[in-house]
Design an enzyme around this catalytic site. Sequence first.
Site, PDB file in Angstrom:
ATOM      1  N   GLN A  88       3.074  10.133   0.985  1.00 50.66           N
ATOM      2  CA  GLN A  88       4.371   9.446   1.033  1.00 50.66           C
ATOM      3  C   GLN A  88       5.244   9.764  -0.174  1.00 50.66           C
ATOM      4  O   GLN A  88       6.451   9.534  -0.147  1.00 50.66           O
ATOM      5  CB  GLN A  88       4.174   7.919   1.135  1.00 50.66           C
ATOM      6  CG  GLN A  88       3.565   7.485   2.459  1.00 50.66           C
ATOM      7  CD  GLN A  88       3.426   5.978   2.527  1.00 50.66           C
ATOM      8  OE1 GLN A  88       2.459   5.416   2.046  1.00 50.66           O
ATOM      9  NE2 GLN A  88       4.414   5.320   3.102  1.00 50.66           N
ATOM     10  N   GLY A  91       0.835  -1.192   0.000  1.00 57.94           N
ATOM     11  CA  GLY A  91       0.000   0.000   0.000  1.00 57.94           C
ATOM     12  C   GLY A  91       0.870   1.242   0.000  1.00 57.94           C
ATOM     13  O   GLY A  91       2.026   1.194   0.444  1.00 57.94           O
ATOM     14  N   HIS A 114      -2.677   7.662   6.756  1.00 62.80           N
ATOM     15  CA  HIS A 114      -1.666   8.540   6.143  1.00 62.80           C
ATOM     16  C   HIS A 114      -2.301   9.844   5.648  1.00 62.80           C
ATOM     17  O   HIS A 114      -1.686  10.915   5.718  1.00 62.80           O
ATOM     18  CB  HIS A 114      -1.001   7.854   4.943  1.00 62.80           C
ATOM     19  CG  HIS A 114       0.182   6.994   5.291  1.00 62.80           C
ATOM     20  ND1 HIS A 114       1.328   7.494   5.856  1.00 62.80           N
ATOM     21  CD2 HIS A 114       0.402   5.668   5.128  1.00 62.80           C
ATOM     22  CE1 HIS A 114       2.207   6.508   6.033  1.00 62.80           C
ATOM     23  NE2 HIS A 114       1.660   5.385   5.599  1.00 62.80           N
ATOM     24  N   HIS A 155      -4.525   1.589   7.440  1.00 63.57           N
ATOM     25  CA  HIS A 155      -3.180   2.164   7.566  1.00 63.57           C
ATOM     26  C   HIS A 155      -2.995   3.284   6.536  1.00 63.57           C
ATOM     27  O   HIS A 155      -2.496   4.370   6.858  1.00 63.57           O
ATOM     28  CB  HIS A 155      -2.152   1.036   7.364  1.00 63.57           C
ATOM     29  CG  HIS A 155      -0.721   1.463   7.292  1.00 63.57           C
ATOM     30  ND1 HIS A 155       0.245   1.011   8.169  1.00 63.57           N
ATOM     31  CD2 HIS A 155      -0.069   2.288   6.423  1.00 63.57           C
ATOM     32  CE1 HIS A 155       1.418   1.547   7.848  1.00 63.57           C
ATOM     33  NE2 HIS A 155       1.255   2.323   6.789  1.00 63.57           N
ATOM     34  N   GLU A 156      -3.428   3.032   5.288  1.00 62.53           N
ATOM     35  CA  GLU A 156      -3.230   4.029   4.220  1.00 62.53           C
ATOM     36  C   GLU A 156      -4.135   5.247   4.424  1.00 62.53           C
ATOM     37  O   GLU A 156      -3.705   6.388   4.195  1.00 62.53           O
ATOM     38  CB  GLU A 156      -3.468   3.404   2.842  1.00 62.53           C
ATOM     39  CG  GLU A 156      -2.560   2.225   2.502  1.00 62.53           C
ATOM     40  CD  GLU A 156      -1.081   2.489   2.716  1.00 62.53           C
ATOM     41  OE1 GLU A 156      -0.651   3.653   2.611  1.00 62.53           O
ATOM     42  OE2 GLU A 156      -0.353   1.526   3.012  1.00 62.53           O
ATOM     43  N   CYS A 164       5.870   0.150   7.193  1.00 60.35           N
ATOM     44  CA  CYS A 164       5.500   1.291   6.362  1.00 60.35           C
ATOM     45  C   CYS A 164       6.695   1.655   5.488  1.00 60.35           C
ATOM     46  O   CYS A 164       7.829   1.675   5.975  1.00 60.35           O
ATOM     47  CB  CYS A 164       5.127   2.472   7.256  1.00 60.35           C
ATOM     48  SG  CYS A 164       4.628   3.942   6.352  1.00 60.35           S
ATOM     49  N   LEU A 165       6.442   1.937   4.225  1.00 61.85           N
ATOM     50  CA  LEU A 165       7.541   2.270   3.313  1.00 61.85           C
ATOM     51  C   LEU A 165       8.232   3.573   3.731  1.00 61.85           C
ATOM     52  O   LEU A 165       9.371   3.807   3.340  1.00 61.85           O
ATOM     53  CB  LEU A 165       7.032   2.373   1.870  1.00 61.85           C
ATOM     54  CG  LEU A 165       6.548   1.044   1.252  1.00 61.85           C
ATOM     55  CD1 LEU A 165       5.984   1.280  -0.141  1.00 61.85           C
ATOM     56  CD2 LEU A 165       7.670   0.016   1.220  1.00 61.85           C
TER      57      LEU A 165
END
Length: 173
Positions: free
Chosen positions: A51, A46, A141, A137-138, A95-96
Amino acid sequence: MSVRDILIHPDPRLKKVCAPVDDITPDLQRLADDMLQTMYEAPGIGLAAPQVGDLRRLIVMDCVKEEGAEPRPMVLFNPEVVWASDETNVYEEGCLSIPDQYADVERPAEVTVRWIDRDGAGQEERFDGLWATCVQHEIDHLNGKLFIDYLKPLKRQLITRKMVKLKRERARL
Ligand code: NI
């Protein structure tokens, strides 16, 4: 399509509330396509627009994990959780924007999400399992919230310090 740079925490852009989109313009479709490519290349399941430094309400995801299974790239503009189960689930999240750091986070096990798709059509779907965790989670963000915000302050500070160090090391390269 092109791969974009992923911002690493701490970064003020990761703490912002993102703005809803009106029309799904070619520019937004290109951003979505770039984000999918960036996500697959990372690799991740995701990615949210902030991000990659874009503060609009857009997330992409694909939680298909089985080897050889058909991928399911999803593009969600203005996603919102319209229902959440009382039952919860704990997943070890990453997380990226916080590379190589993982921690257990408890969230509703099932959620119904409404969004606008890549073609501008309204969609609604119920997610469970990893998909439910990922979509929540996304969406977090887009509200300036990271998974480490669910952790105890000491653990969060420890991870943040590691990320500051990582960014310093990367800047030196
Ligand atoms: Ni993330």
